[in-house]
Write a protein that holds these residues in place. Structure first.
Motif, PDB file in Angstrom:
ATOM      1  N   LEU A 126       0.892  -1.170   0.000  1.00 45.03           N
ATOM      2  CA  LEU A 126       0.000   0.000   0.000  1.00 45.03           C
ATOM      3  C   LEU A 126       0.922   1.209   0.000  1.00 45.03           C
ATOM      4  O   LEU A 126       1.587   1.484   0.996  1.00 45.03           O
ATOM      5  CB  LEU A 126      -0.888  -0.017   1.245  1.00 45.03           C
ATOM      6  CG  LEU A 126      -1.728   1.231   1.525  1.00 45.03           C
ATOM      7  CD1 LEU A 126      -2.618   1.593   0.353  1.00 45.03           C
ATOM      8  CD2 LEU A 126      -2.576   1.019   2.769  1.00 45.03           C
ATOM      9  N   GLU A 127       0.981   1.890  -1.128  1.00 48.08           N
ATOM     10  CA  GLU A 127       1.992   2.944  -1.273  1.00 48.08           C
ATOM     11  C   GLU A 127       1.363   4.265  -1.674  1.00 48.08           C
ATOM     12  O   GLU A 127       0.200   4.320  -2.059  1.00 48.08           O
ATOM     13  CB  GLU A 127       3.025   2.514  -2.328  1.00 48.08           C
ATOM     14  CG  GLU A 127       3.969   1.433  -1.830  1.00 48.08           C
ATOM     15  CD  GLU A 127       4.760   1.836  -0.597  1.00 48.08           C
ATOM     16  OE1 GLU A 127       4.984   3.052  -0.388  1.00 48.08           O
ATOM     17  OE2 GLU A 127       5.134   0.960   0.198  1.00 48.08           O
ATOM     18  N   HIS A 128       2.169   5.294  -1.577  1.00 46.58           N
ATOM     19  CA  HIS A 128       1.750   6.550  -2.174  1.00 46.58           C
ATOM     20  C   HIS A 128       2.898   7.047  -3.047  1.00 46.58           C
ATOM     21  O   HIS A 128       4.045   6.647  -2.867  1.00 46.58           O
ATOM     22  CB  HIS A 128       1.348   7.588  -1.129  1.00 46.58           C
ATOM     23  CG  HIS A 128       2.486   8.130  -0.325  1.00 46.58           C
ATOM     24  ND1 HIS A 128       2.970   9.401  -0.489  1.00 46.58           N
ATOM     25  CD2 HIS A 128       3.253   7.576   0.631  1.00 46.58           C
ATOM     26  CE1 HIS A 128       3.960   9.612   0.348  1.00 46.58           C
ATOM     27  NE2 HIS A 128       4.159   8.517   1.052  1.00 46.58           N
ATOM     28  N   GLY A 129       2.559   7.889  -4.027  1.00 48.43           N
ATOM     29  CA  GLY A 129       3.595   8.343  -4.948  1.00 48.43           C
ATOM     30  C   GLY A 129       3.078   9.501  -5.770  1.00 48.43           C
ATOM     31  O   GLY A 129       2.088  10.162  -5.408  1.00 48.43           O
ATOM     32  N   ARG A 130       3.742   9.730  -6.884  1.00 51.24           N
ATOM     33  CA  ARG A 130       3.382  10.865  -7.738  1.00 51.24           C
ATOM     34  C   ARG A 130       1.976  10.639  -8.297  1.00 51.24           C
ATOM     35  O   ARG A 130       1.639   9.558  -8.785  1.00 51.24           O
ATOM     36  CB  ARG A 130       4.397  11.013  -8.868  1.00 51.24           C
ATOM     37  CG  ARG A 130       4.309  12.330  -9.605  1.00 51.24           C
ATOM     38  CD  ARG A 130       5.407  12.420 -10.652  1.00 51.24           C
ATOM     39  NE  ARG A 130       5.513  13.760 -11.206  1.00 51.24           N
ATOM     40  CZ  ARG A 130       4.692  14.255 -12.123  1.00 51.24           C
ATOM     41  NH1 ARG A 130       3.732  13.506 -12.635  1.00 51.24           N
ATOM     42  NH2 ARG A 130       4.861  15.485 -12.560  1.00 51.24           N
ATOM     43  N   SER A 131       1.154  11.679  -8.225  1.00 51.92           N
ATOM     44  CA  SER A 131      -0.228  11.591  -8.691  1.00 51.92           C
ATOM     45  C   SER A 131      -0.302  11.297 -10.189  1.00 51.92           C
ATOM     46  O   SER A 131       0.572  11.699 -10.955  1.00 51.92           O
ATOM     47  CB  SER A 131      -0.936  12.914  -8.401  1.00 51.92           C
ATOM     48  OG  SER A 131      -2.202  12.936  -9.008  1.00 51.92           O
ATOM     49  N   SER A 132      -1.406  10.640 -10.595  1.00 51.99           N
ATOM     50  CA  SER A 132      -1.643  10.426 -12.030  1.00 51.99           C
ATOM     51  C   SER A 132      -2.181  11.702 -12.679  1.00 51.99           C
ATOM     52  O   SER A 132      -2.251  11.801 -13.896  1.00 51.99           O
ATOM     53  CB  SER A 132      -2.634   9.272 -12.227  1.00 51.99           C
ATOM     54  OG  SER A 132      -3.785   9.497 -11.443  1.00 51.99           O
ATOM     55  N   ARG A 133      -2.614  12.691 -11.862  1.00 53.91           N
ATOM     56  CA  ARG A 133      -3.047  13.989 -12.404  1.00 53.91           C
ATOM     57  C   ARG A 133      -1.821  14.888 -12.503  1.00 53.91           C
ATOM     58  O   ARG A 133      -1.189  15.170 -11.477  1.00 53.91           O
ATOM     59  CB  ARG A 133      -4.089  14.669 -11.503  1.00 53.91           C
ATOM     60  CG  ARG A 133      -5.232  13.769 -11.098  1.00 53.91           C
ATOM     61  CD  ARG A 133      -6.096  13.345 -12.280  1.00 53.91           C
ATOM     62  NE  ARG A 133      -6.795  12.110 -11.978  1.00 53.91           N
ATOM     63  CZ  ARG A 133      -7.958  12.030 -11.381  1.00 53.91           C
ATOM     64  NH1 ARG A 133      -8.582  13.119 -11.024  1.00 53.91           N
ATOM     65  NH2 ARG A 133      -8.505  10.863 -11.133  1.00 53.91           N
ATOM     66  N   GLU A 134      -1.542  15.333 -13.718  1.00 48.40           N
ATOM     67  CA  GLU A 134      -0.299  16.062 -13.967  1.00 48.40           C
ATOM     68  C   GLU A 134      -0.173  17.316 -13.098  1.00 48.40           C
ATOM     69  O   GLU A 134       0.893  17.618 -12.570  1.00 48.40           O
ATOM     70  CB  GLU A 134      -0.204  16.390 -15.466  1.00 48.40           C
ATOM     71  CG  GLU A 134       1.185  16.691 -15.975  1.00 48.40           C
ATOM     72  CD  GLU A 134       2.318  15.789 -15.446  1.00 48.40           C
ATOM     73  OE1 GLU A 134       2.122  14.571 -15.321  1.00 48.40           O
ATOM     74  OE2 GLU A 134       3.406  16.334 -15.150  1.00 48.40           O
ATOM     75  N   TRP A 135      -1.279  18.059 -12.915  1.00 48.20           N
ATOM     76  CA  TRP A 135      -1.212  19.295 -12.120  1.00 48.20           C
ATOM     77  C   TRP A 135      -0.785  18.998 -10.691  1.00 48.20           C
ATOM     78  O   TRP A 135       0.023  19.712 -10.097  1.00 48.20           O
ATOM     79  CB  TRP A 135      -2.547  20.052 -12.145  1.00 48.20           C
ATOM     80  CG  TRP A 135      -3.725  19.256 -11.619  1.00 48.20           C
ATOM     81  CD1 TRP A 135      -4.562  18.469 -12.333  1.00 48.20           C
ATOM     82  CD2 TRP A 135      -4.167  19.169 -10.257  1.00 48.20           C
ATOM     83  NE1 TRP A 135      -5.503  17.874 -11.527  1.00 48.20           N
ATOM     84  CE2 TRP A 135      -5.293  18.296 -10.239  1.00 48.20           C
ATOM     85  CE3 TRP A 135      -3.742  19.723  -9.057  1.00 48.20           C
ATOM     86  CZ2 TRP A 135      -5.984  17.977  -9.073  1.00 48.20           C
ATOM     87  CZ3 TRP A 135      -4.435  19.401  -7.884  1.00 48.20           C
ATOM     88  CH2 TRP A 135      -5.533  18.534  -7.903  1.00 48.20           C
ATOM     89  N   LEU A 136      -1.300  17.870 -10.154  1.00 43.02           N
ATOM     90  CA  LEU A 136      -0.960  17.515  -8.771  1.00 43.02           C
ATOM     91  C   LEU A 136       0.466  16.944  -8.700  1.00 43.02           C
ATOM     92  O   LEU A 136       1.223  17.240  -7.764  1.00 43.02           O
ATOM     93  CB  LEU A 136      -1.986  16.497  -8.242  1.00 43.02           C
ATOM     94  CG  LEU A 136      -1.867  16.078  -6.798  1.00 43.02           C
ATOM     95  CD1 LEU A 136      -1.787  17.283  -5.846  1.00 43.02           C
ATOM     96  CD2 LEU A 136      -3.056  15.182  -6.396  1.00 43.02           C
TER      97      LEU A 136
END
Ligand code: SAM
Length: 221
Positions: free
Chosen positions: A146-156
């Motif tokens: 269960l990870e977090h990382g760079r958003s798939s939304r470019e602005w974010l």
């Protein structure tokens, strides 16, 4: 492409030693948004002998099925002490050990399930940690991330890029890493990926890819 930031393990341990007493409070917002539910959903899939890598204060402990035989490791004694206090049966039995994720002190193929959450952002060498997870996991087992990382939304994603250095200063957490790319670099096969919260959180079920290098495999001429 963002610059790869990484802190040495000693510095990361010091940060988490200081952070331990307040760490759980930092999750109130992601918890409300659904992180707690994701923890329950994913780690409820653990089976048999289970290793949690970089377990922190033990926020996943109550998510495991009652019959798993759990070992939890972390670099920070203060974080792990909270996990041990938090532990109630089930899951039972459980053991806790101070250990570096990049140098796991277990034999090859020891565990049926290896789990980790919110950690690939922090390890100095996340590919090496994944390689270790795969080494200690049985080939028919699974690695649950269960990870977090760079958003798939470019602005974010761009916003995360701009703030990655200042964010990393606090938790040694590089929040714009790409967990899927890291899993690929470790040569592991993905069974399932799900991304939520603007593609910031990742559920990744990994099949330990085989054949792999096994440290105990004798070399033949
Ligand atoms: C963001 S916290 C995540 C804790 C927990 N997994 C969770 O989901 O709340 C990162 C954890 O990784 C641990 N850690 C960082 N580098 C490590 C390493 N090389 N080996 C073991 N643990 C490590 C830290 O001590 C900290 O407890």
């Amino acid at each position: 492409m963002s610059r790869l930031l990484s802190y040495p393990a000693r510095q990361i341990r010091e940060k988490y030693e200081r952070m331990a007493p307040i760490y759980d409070r930092a999750e109130w917002l992601p918890g409300i948004l659904g992180l707690r539910k994701l923890r329950r959903e994913l780690f409820g899939l653990a089976r048999g002998r289970t290793l949690e890598v970089a377990a922190g204060t033990g926020k996943n402990l109550s998510s495991y099925p009652a019959d798993v035989d759990l070992t939890a490791i972390d670099l920070s004694p203060a974080m792990l002490a909270i996990a041990a206090q938090r532990h109630t049966s089930p899951p039972s039995p459980a053991s806790f050990a101070i250990m570096d994720a990049e140098h796991l002190g277990f034999q090859d193929r020891t565990f049926d399930t290896v789990t980790s959450s919110l950690t690939l952002c922090t390890f100095p060498n996340p590919v090496r940690a994944l390689d270790e997870m795969a080494r200690v996991c049985r080939p028919e087992g699974s690695i649950l991330l269960l990870e977090h990382g760079r958003s798939s939304r470019e602005w974010l994603g761009r916003w995360q890029d701009r703030r990655s250095e200042s964010h990393a200063l606090h938790l040694a957490c590089q929040w714009n890493r790409d967990p899927i790319d890291l899993v690929g670099q470790a040569g592991l096969s993905v069974r399932r990926i799900r991304r939520v919260f603007f593609g910031v959180f990742y559920i990744i079920e990994v099949v330990p890819a085989r054949p792999r290098r096994l440290s105990s495999t004798p070399t033949t001429a």
